[in-house]
Structures are given as C-alpha cells and as structure tokens.
Design a protein around this motif. Structure first.
Motif, short mmCIF file in Angstrom:
data_model
loop_
_atom_site.label_atom_id
_atom_site.label_comp_id
_atom_site.label_asym_id
_atom_site.label_seq_id
_atom_site.Cartn_x
_atom_site.Cartn_y
_atom_site.Cartn_z
N LEU A 105 -1.00 0.78 19.31
CA LEU A 105 -0.93 0.80 17.85
C LEU A 105 -1.11 2.24 17.38
O LEU A 105 -2.19 2.81 17.47
N LEU A 106 -0.03 2.81 16.88
CA LEU A 106 -0.01 4.22 16.52
C LEU A 106 -0.39 4.47 15.07
O LEU A 106 -1.03 5.47 14.75
N LYS A 107 0.05 3.57 14.20
CA LYS A 107 -0.23 3.74 12.77
C LYS A 107 -0.10 2.39 12.09
O LYS A 107 0.69 1.54 12.52
N HIS A 108 -0.87 2.21 11.03
CA HIS A 108 -0.79 0.96 10.28
C HIS A 108 -1.07 1.25 8.81
O HIS A 108 -1.69 2.26 8.47
N GLY A 109 -0.61 0.37 7.96
CA GLY A 109 -0.84 0.55 6.54
C GLY A 109 -0.51 -0.70 5.76
O GLY A 109 0.09 -1.65 6.28
N ILE A 110 -0.89 -0.71 4.49
CA ILE A 110 -0.60 -1.81 3.59
C ILE A 110 0.73 -1.53 2.90
O ILE A 110 0.94 -0.45 2.37
N ASP A 111 1.62 -2.53 2.91
CA ASP A 111 2.99 -2.32 2.46
C ASP A 111 3.29 -2.91 1.09
O ASP A 111 4.41 -2.97 0.67
N ASN A 112 2.31 -3.40 0.37
CA ASN A 112 2.57 -3.84 -1.00
C ASN A 112 1.48 -3.32 -1.92
O ASN A 112 0.40 -2.93 -1.48
N ASN A 113 1.77 -3.29 -3.19
CA ASN A 113 0.87 -2.68 -4.16
C ASN A 113 -0.25 -3.66 -4.50
O ASN A 113 -0.07 -4.58 -5.30
N ILE A 147 3.22 -1.83 10.77
CA ILE A 147 2.54 -1.28 11.94
C ILE A 147 3.55 -0.56 12.81
O ILE A 147 4.61 -1.09 13.13
N LEU A 148 3.21 0.66 13.20
CA LEU A 148 4.03 1.44 14.12
C LEU A 148 3.44 1.29 15.52
O LEU A 148 2.26 1.55 15.73
N SER A 187 4.23 9.29 7.08
CA SER A 187 3.48 10.52 7.35
C SER A 187 3.39 10.87 8.83
O SER A 187 2.84 11.90 9.17
N PHE A 188 3.92 9.99 9.72
CA PHE A 188 3.82 10.32 11.13
C PHE A 188 4.94 11.27 11.53
O PHE A 188 5.97 11.36 10.89
N ALA A 189 4.72 12.02 12.61
CA ALA A 189 5.73 12.96 13.11
C ALA A 189 6.10 12.56 14.53
O ALA A 189 5.25 12.17 15.31
#
Length: 228
Positions: A105-113, A147-148, A187-189
């Motif tokens: 699991l490289l990156k995760h975030g919330i995808d709705n407001n 999730i990336l 924001s990932f590279a």
C-alpha cells in the motif's frame, strides 16, 4: 320502490377471512418498512492497472516502478466505496480492508468531499491491510477510498467487520446513486528506469498513458552486449 339485495350468507365468513389476511399483511409490511436496520455495504468501484507486471517481465531491460522508496513490478489504483445503506446511525466501526499478501500500500486517501467528517476518520496500514475507523456513519452516507498499490492482484480485495447488530453486504458498483469525484492521488511521483514523472495536475488515467508510452519505448531500446 327500492329493492335491497341481500348478501349471501356464505360471503360473510369469506369477507371476514379476507379482512383478517389483509390486516396481517399490512402489519407485516409496515413492520418491515419501519424496522431498524444497520447495514454496511461496500463495492470495488474500479481497479486501474497503471503499470503491469507483464510489461516489466517482457521488457528488453529490467523495469521497476519506484514510488518513494518502494520498488514494485506493477502499479494499480483501486477505488472502494463503503456506505450505510440501512436506516440507523452506525457508530464505532473498524473496517479492515485486505489485499493480496504481496501487495504494497503506497498511498491512500478519501475520494469524496466529506468536509469536517473526514477529519474524524482514521486510517492505518499494517502490511497489506488497510484499517478504516469510523466514529459514526449516517444513513445513505458513503466514504470513498482511493488506494495506490504495488504488486496488486486484481479481485483480491476483501472487506470485513465485526460489530453488534450490523450486517455487511457487498453491493454491485452500479447500484450506488452517488457518483465518484475525481482522483485524489495526485501528489505521488513515479520513477521508471530513471525517468521521473510527477502528476501534480493530471488524473491517474494520464499517468497510466504516460507509463504505457514509457514501457513501449523501453521495448525498443536495444541492450548492449558486454564484451569479455
């Protein structure tokens, strides 16, 4: 002169029976529609393969995708939706989301407001499992996760929970009546064979197109034979 038709005697018992049955059916329908239900539903909205392992294996030179300090032979983005499809507020939920054991699991975030509600959520990662903690979730409220992952196997997502009186259901993605927002993994590279790509604006679809173009170029690069 008014003639009153007499009701046959055999219809009266039948009417009582029909009235009794209709009364029971009405009570059952009302009870079912007003019953308190705590239901958590979830779906995999999408699985986007950004860089496949087959490309890495068939390229004319060793290829790995580097995100931060993690090296991977494949890269994928997975969107998961979790929602309260019951009619009761559900509190103190801890939901483990597990992927294949090889996944990173490289990156995760919330995808709705979600506004202020998003600050109350808690996400932790242990190995190939992402733990989502919700202090509460209202009826018809959803939480979208993006999730990336590196080395992800499609179809390996497994969601579980253990909460008193709460039913867990897997729902078809097309049955949700709320659309997903744009990608939040911006924001990932990525670094592929020395070529670095930083998608600060483009969505993940453009990242995928860029990676595919890079992989095609790598296939055309000849490998110089080492001289003895």
């Amino acid at each position: 002169m008014t003639i009153l038709a007499e009701t046959p005697l055999w219809l009266t018992p039948i009417g009582w029976v029909v009235t009794f049955i209709l009364g029971i059916l009405s009570a059952v329908i009302v009870q079912r529609t007003t019953a308190k239900k705590k239901i958590v539903s979830w779906s995999v909205l999408s699985e986007s393969e950004l860089f496949s392992q087959s490309v890495a294996e068939t390229a004319s030179m060793p290829v790995k995708v580097v995100v931060g300090t993690s090296e991977n032979t494949s890269l994928a983005a997975v969107n998961i939706r979790i929602g309260n499809t019951g009619n009761e507020v559900i509190t103190n939920l801890e939901i483990p989301i597990t992927f294949n054991p090889e996944a990173t699991l490289l990156k995760h975030g919330i995808d709705n407001n979600l506004g202020e509600y998003a600050r109350k959520l808690s996400i932790t990662v242990i190995g190939s499992t992402l733990n989502l903690k919700l202090p509460f979730i209202n009826p018809k409220q959803v939480v979208d996760l993006e999730i990336l992952l590196g080395d992800y196997t499609q179809g390996s997502v497994l969601l579980d929970l253990s909460a008193p009186g709460v039913e867990l259901r897997r729902q078809e993605a097309g049955r949700w009546d709320i659309s997903s927002s744009t990608s939040i993994i911006k924001s990932f590279a990525l670094s592929v064979a020395g070529i670095r790509y930083d998608p600060t604006v483009p969505p993940l679809t453009e990242v995928a197109e860029t990676l595919r173009a890079i992989s095609k170029k790598l296939d055309r690069i000849p490998i110089e034979k080492q001289k003895d």
